[in-house]
Design an enzyme around this catalytic site. Structure first.
Site, mmCIF file in Angstrom:
data_model
loop_
_atom_site.group_PDB
_atom_site.id
_atom_site.type_symbol
_atom_site.label_atom_id
_atom_site.label_comp_id
_atom_site.label_asym_id
_atom_site.label_seq_id
_atom_site.Cartn_x
_atom_site.Cartn_y
_atom_site.Cartn_z
ATOM 1 N N THR A 11 58.444 177.799 109.659
ATOM 2 C CA THR A 11 56.997 177.618 109.566
ATOM 3 C C THR A 11 56.375 178.507 108.493
ATOM 4 O O THR A 11 55.690 178.033 107.588
ATOM 5 C CB THR A 11 56.353 177.940 110.935
ATOM 6 O OG1 THR A 11 56.968 177.117 111.916
ATOM 7 C CG2 THR A 11 54.871 177.666 110.900
ATOM 8 N N LYS A 103 56.910 190.818 113.745
ATOM 9 C CA LYS A 103 56.311 191.865 114.583
ATOM 10 C C LYS A 103 57.336 192.566 115.465
ATOM 11 O O LYS A 103 57.216 193.750 115.754
ATOM 12 C CB LYS A 103 55.203 191.309 115.462
ATOM 13 C CG LYS A 103 55.579 190.027 116.173
ATOM 14 C CD LYS A 103 54.532 188.961 115.947
ATOM 15 C CE LYS A 103 55.062 187.659 116.526
ATOM 16 N NZ LYS A 103 54.203 186.530 116.239
ATOM 17 N N GLU A 127 51.175 192.758 107.089
ATOM 18 C CA GLU A 127 49.885 192.197 107.499
ATOM 19 C C GLU A 127 50.057 191.049 108.478
ATOM 20 O O GLU A 127 49.323 190.934 109.460
ATOM 21 C CB GLU A 127 49.110 191.741 106.260
ATOM 22 C CG GLU A 127 47.733 191.168 106.521
ATOM 23 C CD GLU A 127 46.796 192.200 107.129
ATOM 24 O OE1 GLU A 127 46.591 192.123 108.357
ATOM 25 O OE2 GLU A 127 46.271 193.067 106.418
ATOM 26 N N VAL A 130 50.493 191.099 112.720
ATOM 27 C CA VAL A 130 49.425 191.204 113.728
ATOM 28 C C VAL A 130 48.257 190.294 113.344
ATOM 29 O O VAL A 130 47.773 190.339 112.211
ATOM 30 C CB VAL A 130 48.897 192.649 113.850
ATOM 31 C CG1 VAL A 130 47.835 192.735 114.938
ATOM 32 C CG2 VAL A 130 50.019 193.631 114.112
ATOM 33 N N ILE A 134 44.249 186.992 110.090
ATOM 34 C CA ILE A 134 43.195 188.009 110.040
ATOM 35 C C ILE A 134 43.689 189.231 109.260
ATOM 36 O O ILE A 134 44.748 189.767 109.568
ATOM 37 C CB ILE A 134 42.813 188.478 111.465
ATOM 38 C CG1 ILE A 134 42.482 187.283 112.353
ATOM 39 C CG2 ILE A 134 41.659 189.464 111.411
ATOM 40 C CD1 ILE A 134 42.313 187.656 113.825
ATOM 41 N N ASP A 198 54.675 190.046 123.354
ATOM 42 C CA ASP A 198 54.244 189.867 121.963
ATOM 43 C C ASP A 198 52.945 190.632 121.692
ATOM 44 O O ASP A 198 52.819 191.328 120.687
ATOM 45 C CB ASP A 198 54.060 188.362 121.685
ATOM 46 C CG ASP A 198 53.550 188.105 120.287
ATOM 47 O OD1 ASP A 198 54.359 188.155 119.342
ATOM 48 O OD2 ASP A 198 52.339 187.873 120.133
ATOM 49 N N LYS A 202 52.139 193.997 119.080
ATOM 50 C CA LYS A 202 51.046 194.081 118.099
ATOM 51 C C LYS A 202 50.155 195.281 118.382
ATOM 52 O O LYS A 202 49.687 195.961 117.459
ATOM 53 C CB LYS A 202 50.248 192.782 118.123
ATOM 54 C CG LYS A 202 51.067 191.608 117.578
ATOM 55 C CD LYS A 202 50.466 190.278 117.985
ATOM 56 C CE LYS A 202 51.227 189.119 117.352
ATOM 57 N NZ LYS A 202 50.800 187.814 117.936
ATOM 58 N N GLY A 299 49.914 179.897 113.206
ATOM 59 C CA GLY A 299 49.821 178.721 112.340
ATOM 60 C C GLY A 299 50.410 178.996 110.972
ATOM 61 O O GLY A 299 50.387 180.113 110.491
#
Lengths: 403, 403
Positions: A11, A103, A127, A130, A134, A198, A202, A299
């Site tokens: 992905t 992560k 980046e 997490v 964003i 998970d 983070k 995503g």
């Protein structure tokens, strides 16, 4: 020309490849040079892939990438814990900058890999590990210059949040999970997501950066969504609230608390309107006050976007504002975590009811299920009581009321 | 050592001074040098100030700062339009980097000052001009590398939002405004805030950056809070919504629309839970999706914090990712703005009612006030109708329903 070795073509890897192609011109303008994926590491050379890629850049041999002196940046997007760690540390030792979306690896080896990168004078950026798309890591690092961060609070797992949204729309837990899996948010084995592992990873990453102290996974109290049912969604909705799985670190004079648990947010909370796979992270700085960053927590393109922001920073030579990790000693005071808790037991008896009544601020329901809001209590005491009552994990749901 | 000339010593200037003092060590660590305010420009040398400052660094003569070759960065925090512009352009011409919190100046002279700074190879940064403490400008600039921004939507004025929150708590408009003034959010003359002029300036800045097109104040349709009354708050609440003053730019194949107007957001909207003086800005990128940035839109320390983030970027030589402004031609298609509108008229007659009924999707109230939700209509057509009906500005309130 900057050459990249891309590890993994799932992905995230495919998203990176596609954005690099579509924004070629803009990247060249900003970076002053062409950014090219020279090699892609895959497991199966013959697998059918959704996009066409020149066969000559695909390899199943990591060493081919490691030994290629033209490759200066490695993007690790395998998602695998053991392999990911091996690739990243080998790449750093070979003098290559590393960007990762992994992560699990960052959480498990954060201090070690950061130190290694520092020693080698290389970038190690994460980046995408997490908050999906964003830009939370970069913003957090920048906030640290002018602020003491005294609180972090966030919806950090897109799968759990998606499941909660679907349950609010009337589905039960299994139906909601199934759709999350079909949409590609949840893994076939959803344990890491729904049990909060998970989200804890983070929070471990954010907390270690923000507090400049060693906050490991084991230092974070963890309670996932297990046990949640439609009746909980219904009762919390009646209270004008909603359930969110929230990771929270708070710093006080005596130390810090760190926990991932279901929280009942009120309809005035900024977390109330975080739906579906969205994530949101609040950072409270002593100068800037509360900042909240909201966006897609999962995503293909949001995650690939975060990966590429790191790549751009490396190519442009933007020095990351990063202090050493673990320079502060802070006492963990998780035993002080307290609040008013929503507690629902699905198996009950008169004895159990009598005991629960003694800790109840309000009894909300008393039929086949017992639902209470507790008085202001230590979480530990509630969990001890549940243990004494010999209630199985799947037979109760416990959520703290925000505020 | 980096020497700063600070222009203005009001709310923001004092905040800058105080944060610099309290974070001296951290700044030195990150920047590799000491950052010092060498001169402060004030209007009145003898004014009593809330904090003590060495008298030798205070001056009322701008030229003294301009001619000081040790001063390499000017922080413009006067808030004055004419003077602010003069100071900034003189400083840039004299070879000094400029950081400003002055949205009026940036909005009015954005292209000119950006060009001047580019020509002189200097920084001209203005993070504090939009969104107070929210790092919206820097994040937007970075997003532009990998994204086309197709929508901007934000609560950009803390005063209006504060007034709306207080009205939701039961105060009328004048009472709410008075508290906002007492708290220091609203100016003695609140026109710029409540009429939406301030929000429009900020949207002009964000829009020009995001669209890389010349979007001037005149290109932004403007309708402020004028006319709003408790009855509107009450009726919108009954609709499970809330009123927010929102600036919005949307890009489509045919051009762009830009408007500041009251919007009815639903309780599922991320803007619903933006209360008091908080601001929130949504940026929709074609790769990253929706990102929302939330924080304090006003206040001493948040704003001073934003100013100092710019200063740090200058001292660390972080090249700002900025494309030239106004490199794209986009057609303004504000005439296409349409939606379902809430319309309340406080003076009415049977004739007026008959006309309003013809455009109503639903009549909500019909007594001394008439309140309707219109069908999906062009804003222009509604405003024309109001003009034909000869309704005074203070006798109606009009808000678009979000979505």
């Amino acid at each position: 020309m900057v050459n990249i070795g891309l590890l993994g073509f799932g992905t995230v890897g495919i998203g990176v490849f596609q954005i690099l192609e579509s924004r070629e011109e803009e990247l060249k303008n900003i970076c002053g040079c062409h950014i090219k994926i020279k090699k892609i590491l895959v497991k199966d050379l013959n697998k059918n892939r959704p996009i066409k890629v020149d066969a000559s850049i695909i390899t199943d041999n990591f060493d081919e990438i490691l030994e290629d002196e033209d490759i200066s940046i490695i993007i690790e997007a395998t998602g695998a814990l053991e392999e990911g760690y091996t690739y990243i540390s080998k790449a750093l030792k070979a003098g290559k900058h590393v960007v990762t979306a992994n992560k699990a690896v960052v959480s498990k080896h954060f201090e070690e890999l950061t130190e290694l990168a520092d020693k080698m004078d290389l970038y190690f950026l994460y980046e995408a590990s997490v908050g999906g798309g964003i830009p939370i890591i970069k913003n957090l690092k920048e906030l640290l210059v002018l602020n003491e961060i005294v609180e972090i609070k966030g919806i950090l797992n897109g799968t759990c949040n998606y499941i909660l949204t679907k349950m609010e729309e009337g589905l039960n837990y299994s139906e909601a999970l199934k759709i999350a899996q079909e949409k590609g948010f949840a893994e076939l084995d959803p344990t890491d997501d729904v049990e909060g592992l998970d989200a804890r990873r983070k929070l471990r990453i954010l907390g270690s950066l923000a507090l400049k102290a060693k906050i490991l996974e084991k230092d974070i109290f963890l309670r996932g969504l297990r046990g949640i049912g439609p009746i909980d969604i219904e009762y919390v909705d009646k209270m004008d609230g909603a359930i969110r799985l929230i990771g929270e670190i708070k710093v006080s004079q005596n130390g810090y608390t760190a926990i991932v648990e279901p929280i009942i947010v009120s309809k005035n909370s900024p977390f109330y309107n975080v739906h579906n796979e969205k994530n949101a992270v609040l950072l409270r700085g002593d100068q800037v006050g509360d900042l909240i960053f909201y966006g897609s927590g999962a995503g293909r393109f949001p995650t690939a976007h975060a990966v590429l922001c790191d790549v751009i920073d490396i190519v442009r030579g933007v020095e990351t504002i990063e202090r050493s990790l673990a320079i502060r000693e802070l006492e963990n005071i998780n035993k002080t975590i307290k609040g008013r808790y929503y507690l629902r037991l699905s198996k009950s008896s008169q004895d159990i009811y009598t005991i629960l009544e003694s800790i109840a601020w309000e009894v909300l329901h008393k039929e086949e299920n017992i639902i209470i809001m507790t008085k202001d209590m230590f979480l530990n005491d509630i969990l001890k009581l549940i243990k004494v009552l010999e209630v199985k994990e799947e037979d109760y749901f416990l959520a703290r009321k925000e505020g």
